[in-house]
Design a protein around this motif. Structure first.
Motif, PDB file in Angstrom:
ATOM      1  N   ASP A 160      13.470  -4.344  16.625  1.00  0.00           N
ATOM      2  CA  ASP A 160      12.995  -3.007  16.997  1.00  0.00           C
ATOM      3  C   ASP A 160      12.099  -2.489  15.864  1.00  0.00           C
ATOM      4  O   ASP A 160      12.419  -2.633  14.682  1.00  0.00           O
ATOM      5  N   ASP A 182      11.510   0.501  14.923  1.00  0.00           N
ATOM      6  CA  ASP A 182      11.947   1.725  14.261  1.00  0.00           C
ATOM      7  C   ASP A 182      13.406   1.725  13.827  1.00  0.00           C
ATOM      8  O   ASP A 182      13.742   2.330  12.809  1.00  0.00           O
ATOM      9  N   SER A 236      17.433   3.163  10.029  1.00  0.00           N
ATOM     10  CA  SER A 236      16.093   2.761  10.435  1.00  0.00           C
ATOM     11  C   SER A 236      15.822   1.300  10.106  1.00  0.00           C
ATOM     12  O   SER A 236      16.537   0.670   9.309  1.00  0.00           O
ATOM     13  N   SER A 237      14.766   0.775  10.698  1.00  0.00           N
ATOM     14  CA  SER A 237      14.241  -0.520  10.267  1.00  0.00           C
ATOM     15  C   SER A 237      13.560  -0.351   8.911  1.00  0.00           C
ATOM     16  O   SER A 237      13.211   0.759   8.496  1.00  0.00           O
ATOM     17  N   PHE A 293       9.964   1.027   9.414  1.00  0.00           N
ATOM     18  CA  PHE A 293       9.968   2.466   9.693  1.00  0.00           C
ATOM     19  C   PHE A 293      10.202   3.249   8.401  1.00  0.00           C
ATOM     20  O   PHE A 293       9.518   4.242   8.124  1.00  0.00           O
ATOM     21  N   ARG A 312       7.169   3.351   6.174  1.00  0.00           N
ATOM     22  CA  ARG A 312       6.117   4.254   6.653  1.00  0.00           C
ATOM     23  C   ARG A 312       6.418   5.708   6.327  1.00  0.00           C
ATOM     24  O   ARG A 312       5.499   6.518   6.197  1.00  0.00           O
ATOM     25  N   HIS A 313       7.694   6.057   6.200  1.00  0.00           N
ATOM     26  CA  HIS A 313       8.070   7.468   6.045  1.00  0.00           C
ATOM     27  C   HIS A 313       8.753   7.769   4.712  1.00  0.00           C
ATOM     28  O   HIS A 313       9.196   8.903   4.499  1.00  0.00           O
ATOM     29  N   VAL A 343      11.658  13.150  10.638  1.00  0.00           N
ATOM     30  CA  VAL A 343      11.792  11.695  10.707  1.00  0.00           C
ATOM     31  C   VAL A 343      13.126  11.320  11.354  1.00  0.00           C
ATOM     32  O   VAL A 343      13.196  10.434  12.217  1.00  0.00           O
ATOM     33  N   MET A 363      14.062   9.311  14.891  1.00  0.00           N
ATOM     34  CA  MET A 363      15.022   8.205  15.006  1.00  0.00           C
ATOM     35  C   MET A 363      16.010   8.456  16.137  1.00  0.00           C
ATOM     36  O   MET A 363      16.323   7.547  16.926  1.00  0.00           O
ATOM     37  N   ARG A 390      14.330   7.945  19.480  1.00  0.00           N
ATOM     38  CA  ARG A 390      14.199   6.524  19.799  1.00  0.00           C
ATOM     39  C   ARG A 390      15.532   5.937  20.222  1.00  0.00           C
ATOM     40  O   ARG A 390      15.593   5.118  21.165  1.00  0.00           O
TER      41      ARG A 390
END
Length: 362
Positions: A217, A219, A242-243, A246, A249-250, A259, A263, A266
């Motif tokens: 996945d 995210d 999270s992954s 992900f 990125r954040h 954020v 999550m 999703r």
């Protein structure tokens, strides 16, 4: 002067400190956090606990199994589940193929670290900002909050390798050999973001699983019904991880609340549980050094210096909490080898740990 200062009060640092203390050394543990445990992290919130770091223990080796059994006998750990489900793009929800017990602490995973603390001298809320050798053939450690200085014959850094690099690089190659610093710099970590979310007691339907892994996945990596670990939970709450992509990125976003909301959105979509998107409360935590992506291949990393300096942690071998414990024991053995060669024994460590733990309860 203290014989040994251990920087880091996670499982590696505490195990190392206990082993050396039991052998007869004077040991001081220093940690920048308010509590013990490192990534064995628990938050007390809304009348319950939530594990936003390590979710469970899954022992592999004999020594760690013995340690887990000791904690089970003292009702610190119990079996949570033998099943972790998987969610893939091809299979909406697949039954776990390999069943094995996952152990959790009903009072939070940080209880494992607390069980290792009796008898140790520990300074919390104290960040070490500088390490320098002294003319008196000892290490000097400077603390941030008070500019207080500690002195020790030896140092163990039981912290993530990138943090150790930041602390040790100012010594330069005049104080540390280039190969040691290069090896330390070679260790890399995946980041992670953890969201903790609580829901009304009437939330329905609750999932049939307690833990679920998201496979490939973009995210999400993992979700657990954390409230199912707790005695008599008053409301359901989840921990979502999270992954690594992900999180990367954040990671530098100052306000992580949006954020975490993303999550949960999703997760709600992927699991067909719309109510996951509307929690009553939510907290979020960023882990810069969550999982070793490029671990060191040995159980510790030792500097070639006249004064003993050894690094350890779960990044030595990369096997999470179990690896951290074995690394802490190996670091203790290395420090002892460079100092006084006092008798050390890993099995004896567990026996003494059991006795000291019983005494702390009396």
């Amino acid at each position: 002067m203290t014989d040994i200062v251990v920087i880091g009060a996670g499982i590696a640092g505490l195990v190392c400190a206990q082993q050396l203390s039991q052998a007869g050394y004077s040991v001081l543990v220093v940690d920048k956090s308010r509590g013990l445990g490192g990534r064995l992290a628990t938050r007390r919130l809304h009348g319950t606990w939530a594990d936003h770091g390590a979710c469970y223990l899954k022992p592999k080796g004999e020594l760690f199994r013995h340690f887990v059994e000791i904690l089970r006998s003292r009702h610190i750990l119990e079996v949570w589940t033998e099943e972790v489900y998987e969610l893939t793009a091809e299979a909406p929800l697949s039954e776990p193929k390999n069943r094995s017990p996952r152990y959790v602490a009903p009072a939070g995973m940080s209880a494992i670290a607390k069980s290792l603390a009796p008898g140790l001298e520990i300074l919390l809320n104290q960040r070490v900002i500088a390490i320098t050798p002294t003319p008196e053939n000892s290490w000097r450690l400077t603390l941030e909050s008070s500019n207080e200085e500690l002195t020790a014959k030896a140092i163990v850094l039981a912290i993530p390798a990138p943090q150790a690099v930041m602390l040790l690089e100012p010594l330069g190659e005049s104080g540390l050999d280039k190969a040691f610093l290069d090896n330390l710099r070679s260790v890399e970590f995946y980041p992670s973001i953890s969201a903790i979310a609580g829901y009304p007691p009437t939330s329905h339907p609750l999932p049939q699983w307690k833990a679920l892994t998201f496979v490939d996945d973009a995210d999400l990596a993992w979700i657990g019904l954390d409230s199912s670990k707790r005695p008599n939970p008053q409301q359901p709450h989840f921990v979502v991880q999270s992954s690594a992509d992900f999180a990367q990125r954040h990671l530098e976003i100052q306000d992580l609340q949006p954020v975490a909301e993303l999550m949960l959105q999703r997760a709600a979509e992927s699991l067909s549980l719309p109510w996951l998107n509307t929690p009553e409360w939510m907290q979020v935590h960023r882990w810069r050094y969550a999982f070793p992506s490029r671990p060191w291949h040995e159980a510790f990393l030792s500097a070639r210096t006249p004064l003993p300096l050894v690094c350890c942690g779960d990044w030595c071998g990369g096997n999470l909490a179990e690896g951290a414990m074995l690394s802490g024991l190996a670091a203790a053995d290395e420090i002892n080898h460079q100092l006084h060669h006092l008798p050390l024994d890993n099995v004896n460590f567990l026996n003494v740990f059991t006795r000291s733990f019983h005494q702390s309860l009396d």
